[in-house]
Design an enzyme around this catalytic site. Structure first.
Site, mmCIF file in Angstrom:
data_model
loop_
_atom_site.group_PDB
_atom_site.id
_atom_site.type_symbol
_atom_site.label_atom_id
_atom_site.label_comp_id
_atom_site.label_asym_id
_atom_site.label_seq_id
_atom_site.Cartn_x
_atom_site.Cartn_y
_atom_site.Cartn_z
ATOM 1 N N LYS A 15 5.088 62.711 22.561
ATOM 2 C CA LYS A 15 5.752 62.051 21.434
ATOM 3 C C LYS A 15 7.000 62.708 20.908
ATOM 4 O O LYS A 15 8.221 62.155 20.767
ATOM 5 C CB LYS A 15 5.025 61.588 20.214
ATOM 6 C CG LYS A 15 3.814 60.787 20.165
ATOM 7 C CD LYS A 15 3.202 60.228 18.928
ATOM 8 C CE LYS A 15 2.767 61.626 18.093
ATOM 9 N NZ LYS A 15 1.494 62.113 18.931
ATOM 10 N N LYS A 37 9.639 63.488 9.998
ATOM 11 C CA LYS A 37 8.280 63.935 10.522
ATOM 12 C C LYS A 37 7.383 63.700 9.363
ATOM 13 O O LYS A 37 7.384 64.488 8.201
ATOM 14 C CB LYS A 37 8.063 65.169 10.958
ATOM 15 C CG LYS A 37 6.565 65.593 11.443
ATOM 16 C CD LYS A 37 6.240 64.906 12.680
ATOM 17 C CE LYS A 37 5.081 65.344 13.150
ATOM 18 N NZ LYS A 37 4.455 64.747 14.483
ATOM 19 N N GLU A 110 8.589 59.966 13.651
ATOM 20 C CA GLU A 110 7.646 60.381 14.846
ATOM 21 C C GLU A 110 6.371 60.545 13.933
ATOM 22 O O GLU A 110 5.929 61.217 13.293
ATOM 23 C CB GLU A 110 7.957 62.020 15.287
ATOM 24 C CG GLU A 110 6.848 62.283 16.282
ATOM 25 C CD GLU A 110 7.222 63.594 16.778
ATOM 26 O OE1 GLU A 110 6.172 64.090 17.458
ATOM 27 O OE2 GLU A 110 8.253 64.221 16.633
ATOM 28 N N GLY A 171 4.797 59.289 28.336
ATOM 29 C CA GLY A 171 5.204 60.657 27.548
ATOM 30 C C GLY A 171 5.409 61.785 28.365
ATOM 31 O O GLY A 171 5.938 62.869 28.261
#
Length: 244
Positions: A15, A37, A110, A171
């Site tokens: 991620k 975040k 994220e 990813g």
């Protein structure tokens, strides 16, 4: 697209590196970028977290904001409870994203772990913040066996909440992918109900920032600002291509 939520189908699947690649391409295109975040877990005070890693890879032009940091590497609600700290609520995530969006062209949020990891004891998740923002969600999936199930579950959870999966990226694409990984390239779009938008090579996060930014466009498709071609990549990596 002003706000984009980046969510994985699990933990440790790329991620942060995917977020950094999207950020790097947006900055290269002349856009101002912020990375939010909501909850950083498993990192001590003063240590660099995911947001700082994005800056290392994507460059100092990226603005970052971390809403909370919990020391143990656990789900955010569990980590907050064990630390005796206040958990993060979806409205706090949405409020912070909206403030960043007022000053930036793109805000990347994220998540922590998968889409439905709990942020508080009431069961709030990253999906709740995405709903408040009416934001699309980029799904980051693993390459190998089991990814079709977790990707399908994530996509179904998104649609059940009237959220839109922007697409799916791998990813961490292996240097020597096994048969399952190669077959999954063709099947992931069906599982996600959305296009395959990129494949980040394994080890990309170990590159220098300069090399990372130079190469990011070759890992992500045009929808994310790059030139990666899903059809060509799948044709090259699919089982029949290697046996031919």
């Amino acid at each position: 697209m002003t706000v984009l939520v980046v969510s994985g189908t699990g933990t440790e699947i790329g991620k942060t590196v995917t977020t950094a690649a999207v950020a790097a391409l947006a900055v290269a295109a002349g856009r101002s970028v912020a990375v939010l975040k909501p909850a950083q877990t498993g990192v001590a005070p003063g240590e660099p977290g995911d947001a700082q890693e994005v800056v290392r890879l994507a460059g100092d032009a990226v603005t970052t904001l971390e809403l909370a940091r919990f020391p143990e590497p656990l789900a955010p609600n569990t980590a907050a409870r064990r630390a005796g700290m206040t958990p993060i609520r979806p409205h706090e995530v949405a409020d912070a994203a909206e403030k960043l969006a007022a000053e930036h062209d793109l805000v990347l949020i994220e998540g922590a772990g998968g889409l439905l990891v709990r942020y508080d004891d009431e069961g709030a998740t990253l999906a709740d913040a995405a709903r408040l923002l009416s934001a699309p969600v980029l799904v980051v999936a693993s390459a190998g066996l089991g990814t079709l199930n977790t990707t399908t579950l994530t996509a179904e959870a998104l649609r059940a909440r009237e959220l839109t999966p922007l697409g799916v990226t791998v990813g961490s694409w292996p240097t020597a992918p096994d048969l399952a990984s190669r077959c999954n390239l063709a099947d992931l779009p069906q599982s996600a109900g959305a296009n395959l938008l990129g494949a980040i090579p394994a080890g990309a996060g170990t590159l220098s920032g300069t090399d990372f930014r130079t190469r990011a466009g070759s890992w992500l498709g045009p929808e994310l600002g790059g030139e990666w071609d899903a059809a060509a990549f799948t044709a090259r990596e699919a089982p029949g291509a290697r046996e031919a």
